[in-house]
Design a protein around this motif. Sequence first.
Motif, short mmCIF file in Angstrom:
data_model
loop_
_atom_site.label_atom_id
_atom_site.label_comp_id
_atom_site.label_asym_id
_atom_site.label_seq_id
_atom_site.Cartn_x
_atom_site.Cartn_y
_atom_site.Cartn_z
N SER A 170 31.73 26.87 33.76
CA SER A 170 32.52 27.44 34.86
C SER A 170 33.70 26.59 35.27
O SER A 170 34.61 27.10 35.96
N THR A 171 33.75 25.31 34.89
CA THR A 171 34.86 24.44 35.28
C THR A 171 35.84 24.19 34.15
O THR A 171 36.70 23.31 34.26
N ARG A 172 35.76 24.96 33.07
CA ARG A 172 36.70 24.79 31.97
C ARG A 172 38.10 25.22 32.42
O ARG A 172 38.25 26.15 33.23
N PRO A 173 39.17 24.57 31.91
CA PRO A 173 40.54 24.95 32.31
C PRO A 173 40.91 26.38 31.97
O PRO A 173 41.84 26.94 32.57
N TYR A 174 40.17 27.01 31.04
CA TYR A 174 40.50 28.39 30.67
C TYR A 174 40.43 29.33 31.87
O TYR A 174 41.21 30.29 31.97
N TRP A 175 39.51 29.10 32.80
CA TRP A 175 39.28 30.03 33.90
C TRP A 175 40.39 30.03 34.93
O TRP A 175 40.36 30.83 35.87
N SER A 176 41.38 29.16 34.77
CA SER A 176 42.55 29.23 35.65
C SER A 176 43.54 30.30 35.21
O SER A 176 44.45 30.63 35.96
N LYS A 177 43.37 30.87 34.00
CA LYS A 177 44.29 31.89 33.51
C LYS A 177 43.99 33.26 34.12
O LYS A 177 44.89 33.89 34.67
N PRO A 178 42.76 33.78 34.05
CA PRO A 178 42.52 35.10 34.65
C PRO A 178 42.64 35.05 36.17
O PRO A 178 42.28 34.06 36.81
N GLU A 179 43.16 36.13 36.74
CA GLU A 179 43.27 36.22 38.19
C GLU A 179 41.88 36.44 38.80
O GLU A 179 41.02 37.10 38.21
N ARG A 180 41.69 35.90 39.98
CA ARG A 180 40.42 36.09 40.66
C ARG A 180 40.25 37.55 41.02
O ARG A 180 41.15 38.19 41.55
N GLY A 181 39.07 38.08 40.74
CA GLY A 181 38.80 39.48 41.01
C GLY A 181 38.17 40.14 39.79
O GLY A 181 37.45 39.49 39.02
N PRO A 182 38.43 41.43 39.58
CA PRO A 182 37.80 42.14 38.45
C PRO A 182 38.15 41.54 37.10
O PRO A 182 37.32 41.52 36.19
N GLU A 183 39.38 41.04 36.94
CA GLU A 183 39.77 40.48 35.64
C GLU A 183 38.94 39.25 35.29
O GLU A 183 38.50 39.07 34.15
N LEU A 184 38.69 38.40 36.28
CA LEU A 184 37.89 37.21 36.04
C LEU A 184 36.44 37.56 35.75
O LEU A 184 35.80 36.97 34.87
N VAL A 185 35.91 38.56 36.44
CA VAL A 185 34.52 38.98 36.20
C VAL A 185 34.38 39.58 34.80
O VAL A 185 33.41 39.30 34.07
N GLU A 186 35.34 40.40 34.39
CA GLU A 186 35.28 41.00 33.06
C GLU A 186 35.36 39.93 31.97
O GLU A 186 34.65 40.01 30.95
N ALA A 187 36.21 38.93 32.17
CA ALA A 187 36.31 37.86 31.18
C ALA A 187 35.01 37.06 31.11
O ALA A 187 34.56 36.67 30.02
N ARG A 188 34.39 36.82 32.26
CA ARG A 188 33.13 36.07 32.27
C ARG A 188 32.03 36.84 31.54
O ARG A 188 31.25 36.27 30.76
N MET A 189 31.93 38.14 31.78
CA MET A 189 30.92 38.94 31.10
C MET A 189 31.22 39.06 29.62
O MET A 189 30.29 39.10 28.79
N ALA A 190 32.50 39.13 29.25
CA ALA A 190 32.86 39.21 27.84
C ALA A 190 32.46 37.94 27.10
O ALA A 190 32.04 37.99 25.94
N LEU A 191 32.58 36.79 27.76
CA LEU A 191 32.16 35.54 27.13
C LEU A 191 30.65 35.51 26.90
O LEU A 191 30.19 35.04 25.84
N LYS A 192 29.88 36.00 27.85
CA LYS A 192 28.42 35.97 27.70
C LYS A 192 27.96 36.79 26.50
O LYS A 192 26.96 36.45 25.85
N HIS A 193 28.66 37.90 26.20
CA HIS A 193 28.24 38.79 25.12
C HIS A 193 29.20 38.72 23.93
O HIS A 193 29.23 39.65 23.12
N HIS A 194 29.97 37.66 23.82
CA HIS A 194 30.94 37.55 22.73
C HIS A 194 30.21 37.44 21.39
O HIS A 194 29.17 36.77 21.29
N PRO A 195 30.72 38.09 20.33
CA PRO A 195 30.04 38.02 19.03
C PRO A 195 29.90 36.60 18.50
O PRO A 195 28.88 36.25 17.90
N ASP A 196 30.92 35.77 18.71
CA ASP A 196 30.82 34.38 18.24
C ASP A 196 29.74 33.62 18.99
O ASP A 196 29.04 32.76 18.42
N VAL A 197 29.58 33.92 20.28
CA VAL A 197 28.53 33.26 21.06
C VAL A 197 27.16 33.70 20.58
O VAL A 197 26.24 32.87 20.42
#
Length: 208
Positions: A170-197
């Motif tokens: 949660s403290t990686r510098p990447y999370w400063s790119k998405p805006e706080r709100g739905p975009e940040l939540v969607e990016a977080r959920m996409a990371l959890k289910h990412h094919p590479d992960v």
Amino acid sequence: MSVHVADVPPLRGHPLDVGRRLLVAHPPWRATSSRRIRSTSSAMRVTSSQTWKWAPSRSQDQRIGTPPRRPPGREVSPPTRPNEPKDPYGFPADLKDLQARLHEAHAEYRALIEALPWPVEPLPGWPGREHPHTGEVIPGREDSPGYTPEQAAEEKRLWELVRELSIAVSTRPYWSKPERGPELVEARMALKHHPDVMAALGDLAEAA
């Protein structure tokens, strides 16, 4: 289906009469020698609001340039866009690796908790009882000795690992790119289910 013009009753003043007069003035049929008409190019449908809609037939679709239907059993792959990125979020590799390790730590911690006794410290159990209104029997619990020192140490170790990995993700510098709100939540959920992960999680499980 064959329809005779005389079979259509006159409905003066009714909305259907408009359609009847349209059929007589501009018939979408081809007349035959027996003075009966056969529908070949169009079909007329009446909706619940009594409005007329024209449904073109397959012959009309072919005349206006619609490609013919594929024969059964033939599969066509969907078109690919050369400029479309495979990963729209652009997660860095270290972030995906941390998320995979976090998934693994969560799974180990849940498996340990299910195998441990129900209390941390030794506690007496209680018998089951019947619910006073429904009559359902509520099960009780047996006496438990609590965690052993080894079990307590392992539970603490895994919990600290889950906490550290959660903070690292949660403290990686990447999370400063998405805006706080739905975009940040969607990016977080996409990371959890990412094919590479998911693939990295499978590799970690095989290595273990």
